[in-house]
Design a protein around this motif. Structure first.
Motif, short mmCIF file in Angstrom:
data_model
loop_
_atom_site.label_atom_id
_atom_site.label_comp_id
_atom_site.label_asym_id
_atom_site.label_seq_id
_atom_site.Cartn_x
_atom_site.Cartn_y
_atom_site.Cartn_z
N TYR A 218 -75.67 -19.38 101.39
CA TYR A 218 -77.12 -19.34 101.58
C TYR A 218 -77.74 -18.07 100.99
O TYR A 218 -78.70 -18.12 100.23
CB TYR A 218 -77.42 -19.44 103.08
CG TYR A 218 -78.89 -19.40 103.46
CD1 TYR A 218 -79.64 -20.57 103.52
CD2 TYR A 218 -79.51 -18.21 103.80
CE1 TYR A 218 -80.98 -20.55 103.88
CE2 TYR A 218 -80.84 -18.17 104.17
CZ TYR A 218 -81.57 -19.35 104.21
OH TYR A 218 -82.89 -19.31 104.56
N ARG B 263 -81.78 -19.91 107.76
CA ARG B 263 -80.38 -19.56 107.51
C ARG B 263 -79.46 -20.26 108.51
O ARG B 263 -78.41 -20.78 108.15
CB ARG B 263 -80.19 -18.04 107.60
CG ARG B 263 -78.74 -17.59 107.40
CD ARG B 263 -78.56 -16.09 107.56
NE ARG B 263 -79.21 -15.38 106.48
CZ ARG B 263 -80.35 -14.72 106.59
NH1 ARG B 263 -80.99 -14.71 107.76
NH2 ARG B 263 -80.87 -14.07 105.58
N ASP C 289 -78.07 -29.71 99.10
CA ASP C 289 -76.96 -29.85 100.03
C ASP C 289 -77.34 -30.74 101.22
O ASP C 289 -76.52 -31.53 101.70
CB ASP C 289 -76.52 -28.48 100.54
CG ASP C 289 -75.66 -27.74 99.53
OD1 ASP C 289 -75.21 -28.37 98.57
OD2 ASP C 289 -75.44 -26.53 99.71
N TYR C 290 -78.55 -30.60 101.68
CA TYR C 290 -79.00 -31.46 102.77
C TYR C 290 -79.00 -32.93 102.33
O TYR C 290 -78.60 -33.82 103.09
CB TYR C 290 -80.40 -31.04 103.23
CG TYR C 290 -80.98 -31.96 104.27
CD1 TYR C 290 -80.48 -31.95 105.58
CD2 TYR C 290 -81.99 -32.86 103.96
CE1 TYR C 290 -80.98 -32.81 106.54
CE2 TYR C 290 -82.50 -33.71 104.92
CZ TYR C 290 -82.00 -33.69 106.21
OH TYR C 290 -82.51 -34.54 107.15
N ASP D 162 -80.55 -25.53 98.74
CA ASP D 162 -80.33 -25.90 100.14
C ASP D 162 -80.73 -27.34 100.39
O ASP D 162 -80.07 -28.08 101.13
CB ASP D 162 -81.14 -24.98 101.06
CG ASP D 162 -80.81 -23.50 100.85
OD1 ASP D 162 -79.73 -23.21 100.33
OD2 ASP D 162 -81.66 -22.66 101.20
N TYR E 104 -79.17 -23.96 107.72
CA TYR E 104 -78.34 -24.22 106.54
C TYR E 104 -76.86 -24.02 106.85
O TYR E 104 -76.00 -24.76 106.33
CB TYR E 104 -78.73 -23.33 105.37
CG TYR E 104 -77.84 -23.59 104.19
CD1 TYR E 104 -77.98 -24.75 103.44
CD2 TYR E 104 -76.80 -22.72 103.87
CE1 TYR E 104 -77.12 -25.05 102.40
CE2 TYR E 104 -75.93 -23.01 102.83
CZ TYR E 104 -76.10 -24.17 102.09
OH TYR E 104 -75.24 -24.46 101.07
N ILE F 263 -82.42 -29.93 111.33
CA ILE F 263 -81.48 -30.67 110.50
C ILE F 263 -81.22 -32.09 110.99
O ILE F 263 -80.60 -32.87 110.30
CB ILE F 263 -80.13 -29.95 110.34
CG1 ILE F 263 -79.22 -30.22 111.51
CG2 ILE F 263 -80.29 -28.51 110.19
CD1 ILE F 263 -77.83 -29.74 111.25
N ILE G 114 -75.62 -27.18 108.18
CA ILE G 114 -75.48 -28.16 107.09
C ILE G 114 -74.19 -27.90 106.32
O ILE G 114 -73.42 -28.82 106.02
CB ILE G 114 -76.69 -28.09 106.15
CG1 ILE G 114 -77.95 -28.58 106.86
CG2 ILE G 114 -76.45 -28.92 104.88
CD1 ILE G 114 -79.22 -28.38 106.05
N TYR G 115 -73.94 -26.64 106.02
CA TYR G 115 -72.75 -26.27 105.24
C TYR G 115 -71.47 -26.63 105.99
O TYR G 115 -70.52 -27.19 105.42
CB TYR G 115 -72.80 -24.77 104.94
CG TYR G 115 -71.58 -24.25 104.22
CD1 TYR G 115 -71.46 -24.35 102.84
CD2 TYR G 115 -70.55 -23.64 104.93
CE1 TYR G 115 -70.35 -23.87 102.18
CE2 TYR G 115 -69.43 -23.15 104.28
CZ TYR G 115 -69.34 -23.27 102.91
OH TYR G 115 -68.22 -22.79 102.26
N ILE H 261 -85.69 -25.40 106.93
CA ILE H 261 -84.30 -24.99 106.73
C ILE H 261 -84.21 -23.45 106.72
O ILE H 261 -84.43 -22.80 105.70
CB ILE H 261 -83.71 -25.57 105.44
CG1 ILE H 261 -83.77 -27.10 105.48
CG2 ILE H 261 -82.25 -25.12 105.27
CD1 ILE H 261 -83.17 -27.78 104.27
#
Length: 491
Positions: free
Chosen positions: A149, A452, A363-364, A360, A455, A482, A458-459, A450
């Protein structure tokens, strides 16, 4: 998460946008002015040239984005194995970008307006095709270079710095040429020749500097066997991605505000402020130089407080300066430069923040669909950007024509007196219209979800999926940024 990039990779990635930034920044400030005051086109016809070029640019962006995502279908396997999906486009487009930029500033020996219109429309299509072939795949490399991120924010700070720096280099080049060649169309031809040569080199330097990192990351990531979605389904999925819609809204509001200001600034400086083109270049350099100095400071703040906070702090300064331009009088030269500095401070956040948010969002989307579609995301983003720019610049030309703006006849250099209606139109275009766009951008940024922490979740979910721990995710309902998770464990 630890996914640190070496500074040389960041430097090379950022340098890749320098050629495109140099050429498009020169076009933003001088193209409309060149067409009306040097090539001798009517403002409405000149605006139509920019409309044709930018509409083509809008439609070729999602096309090239989709083709870059799927070029493994029509390029030989050995090329894809060696270069991936993005680099072949950059390799082919680099030289074409320089040649097309030179042709923009060539005045053909045509006497009829429709012939001039046809020539410049063709060259605009050629230029934007080459530009997209280089810049869109280069932008889509960001999610493929790192998944961290904060590293993405840092990577985008280099991209923003080189984007601003490339724009500054273009303006400094114009300033140097205009200082030596005070009048005449030849100075624009020289600008096109030298600028075209400088536009070619950064593309190939970026390929050389990022390629080892790309290879390393690609071999670390397991191949994905997710089924490809049909194109219409891709569009539907993208438009149902709420964070993406907010990001493109933020980006478009900032971009269009900047483009409106840049396109009308030559008329504002020359016709309203009664200053030479040299002051135009100096004011533009003040904006770009301040933005370049501020972008790394904003990056530090972003790493501490988040990307959204940076935008919410910086853009209000730009907004105040934009409103201040409406109040400027021809003898307020000092205030003009003061507002230019304020614009630069705020503008740097518009360079930095939206582009650091896009990876980001990609990735989502992968978490939602199981697909990696960087190219289609960036393609649709730039499609909307160019479509909006095309309409905006066309309207600028139409507004000037309706307001009675008088173009300089071909072969003459002295600007004719302008009617009061044209002067009022110039002031309205440079202040209230961009200010309204910036206000909308601030509203959208406030609702961007989104952070930090979001995210990182999500990661972690993506990593769990790749380890085979989870097979299906349902993030249809939004919950704390999310979505509410429902998962089916591997049987």
């Amino acid at each position: 998460m630890q996914d640190k990039l070496h500074p040389t990779v960041k430097f090379a990635y950022g340098a890749g946008v320098m050629g495109g930034a140099m050429t498009t920044n020169i076009l933003a400030f001088f193209a409309l002015f060149f067409l009306t005051n040097v090539a001798g086109l009517d403002p409405a016809l000149a605006g139509s040239v920019l409309l044709v070029g930018n509409i083509w640019d809008a439609f070729n962006d999602p096309l090239i984005g989709t083709l870059s995502d799927r070029c493994d279908r029509f390029l030989p396997p050995n090329i894809i194995h060696r270069w991936g999906k993005r680099y072949p486009w950059m390799l082919a487009g680099g030289i074409s970008l320089g040649i097309a930029f030179f042709l923009v500033w060539f005045i053909p020996p045509f006497e009829k307006d429709w012939q001039m219109f046809a020539y410049y429309s063709f060259v605009a299509i050629l230029f934007f095709s080459a530009y997209t072939s280089v810049m869109l795949p280069a932008s889509a490399l960001a999610p493929e270079l790192t998944r961290d991120y904060d590293e993405r924010t840092s990577l985008m700070s280099f991209r923003s710095a080189f984007s601003i720096g490339g724009g500054m280099c273009g303006l400094l080049l114009a300033k140097s040429i205009f200082a030596v060649m005070a009048t005449g169309p030849e100075r624009y031809l020289v600008l096109g020749a030298i600028g075209g040569m400088f536009a070619i080199v950064p593309t190939y330097f970026s390929i050389w500097g990022t390629y080892p990192r790309f290879q390393k990351v690609r071999y670390q990531q397991p191949p994905q066997d997710a089924k490809r979605l049909p194109f219409k389904q891709q569009v539907k999925t993208i438009l149902s991605n709420r964070p993406y819609l907010l990001v493109i809204g933020i980006y478009l509001c900032s971009w269009l505000a900047a483009q409106l200001t840049a396109s009308i600034l030559p008329y504002f400086v020359v016709n309203w402020m009664k200053l030479s083109e040299n002051h135009l270049v100096q004011a533009a350099i003040a904006v770009q130089g301040t933005a370049l100095a501020a972008v790394f400071g904003w990056s530090v703040i972003g790493r501490r407080f988040g990307k959204k906070i940076v935008y919410l702090l910086g853009v209000p300064l730009w907004l105040i300066a934009q409103v201040g331009l409406l109040l400027l009088q021809p003898d307020s030269v000092g205030w003009m430069y003061f507002f230019a500095v304020m614009v630069g401070i705020g503008l740097s956040t518009a360079y930095l923040v939206p582009w650091s948010m896009f990876p980001d969002v990609v990735d989502y989307d992968e978490l939602l669909t199981g697909e990696r579609r960087e190219g289609i995301f960036y393609g649709f983003t730039v499609f909307l950007e160019k479509l909006g720019t095309a309409i905006a610049l066309f309207l600028v030309g139409r507004i000037l024509a309706i307001a009675g703006f008088i173009s300089i006849p071909r072969g003459e250099t002295a600007p004719p007196p302008q009617p009061e209606s044209a002067m009022l139109a110039i002031r309205l275009i440079i202040s209230p219209l961009p200010a309204i766009l910036l206000i909308f951008g601030l509203i959208l940024a406030y609702f961007y979800p989104i952070s930090r922490e979001v995210y990182q979740e999500i990661y972690l979910k993506l990593m769990a999926r790749r380890r085979g721990e989870e097979r299906e995710w349902d993030l249809g309902s939004w919950d704390s940024g999310i979505g509410r998770r429902k998962r089916k464990r591997k049987s």
